[in-house]
Design a protein around this motif. Structure first.
Motif: not given
Lengths: 117, 144
Positions: B109-111, A55, B117-118, A65, B52, A99, A93-94, B102-103, B48, B121, A58, B105-106, A25, B114-115, B55, A62
């Motif tokens: 291409y929305r921002r 590293y 979600y990760l 994206m 997230e 895409l 993971l995303l 997520m499918k 990670l 995961k 998100s 969403y991705m 970020a 995601l944090g 952040t 972003g």
């Protein structure tokens, strides 16, 4: 400090962004600026070489994206290459591989762009 | 055994609410996870998730106010690496937000968003509470 740098190179079929260091970020605005400058000057064939990207979080993901639609609407693409397994795992993971065009080597991305010319 | 005993001791880092300090937190949790015996892939995932989480706190709980604080506490508890992150920002419970498809969403291409979600995961558990005017986020990862 979070060290992150972007260097821009040009080759015969595309522009290459070499990413180095930690993309989070704090450093994402640096990549954002690089994309803005490319797109602002009409460069839509972009290869992101991730060989030295250590590293990504998100916030970094972003940025890709945010610009992919603009780039594709202008008949370009953002292709990514040379990812380490550690960085690829986060993209994976995303669902990025569904895409985005992620290739093993920068030369593969260059060849794909060249084939369109 | 002495090593194991040391592993269970909690340790804490407190940082100001600035993104430039994310790297310090990542290094802190990575070091602690390694000492506890986690392999590289898990260490990376733990880093990670904490990145997230911090952040999100900086952006949403503190709305980028730079001089608030974030406390990150780590330790082993019954075979799990436990991370507790506390802040005094706005009551922020991302779990109130329904998880995105997520499918879809991705593909749009929305921002943003995601944090969390990760975090879910890569960690075994992710739990948010608001107690005594503090957001308390607790995440765990089992040591195999």
């Amino acid at each position: 400090m979070n060290e992150f740098k972007v260097a821009i190179r040009e080759n015969e079929s595309a522009h290459v962004l070499d990413l180095m260091g930690y993309l989070d970020a704090h450093t994402a605005p640096i990549l954002e600026e690089a994309f803005q400058s490319m797109i602002g000057s009409g460069k839509f064939r972009i290869i992101v070489n991730c060989r030295d990207l250590t590293y990504i979080s998100s916030a970094g993901l972003g940025v890709f994206m945010a610009y992919i639609e603009d780039v594709r609407e202008n008949k370009g693409d953002i292709k990514m290459s040379n990812m380490t397994p550690k960085v690829f795992q986060i993209f994976d993971l995303l669902g990025f591989p569904m895409l985005y065009d992620i290739v093993n080597d920068e030369r593969d991305a260059i060849a794909k762009f060249a084939a369109l010319s | 055994m002495i090593h194991n005993h040391l592993n269970t001791q909690p340790s804490t880092i407190t940082i100001p609410s600035r993104t430039e300090r994310l790297n310090d937190v990542r290094q802190f949790v990575a070091q602690a996870a390694r000492v506890c015996g986690f392999k590289d892939e898990d260490v990376n995932n733990i880093m990670l998730a904490v990145d997230e989480a911090c952040t999100n706190i900086i952006k949403h709980a503190y709305n980028y106010a730079p001089d608030e604080s974030i406390e990150v506490n780590v330790g082993m508890r019954e075979g799990d690496f436990e991370i507790v992150i506390a802040d005094r920002g706005k009551n922020f419970n991302p779990e109130n937000v329904p998880p995105p498809d997520m499918k879809e969403y991705m593909s749009q291409y929305r921002r943003g968003g995601l944090g969390l979600y990760l975090m879910k995961k890569v960690m075994d558990t992710v739990d948010f509470q608001f107690k005594a005017n503090r957001n308390i986020l607790r995440m765990t990862k089992h040591l195999h």
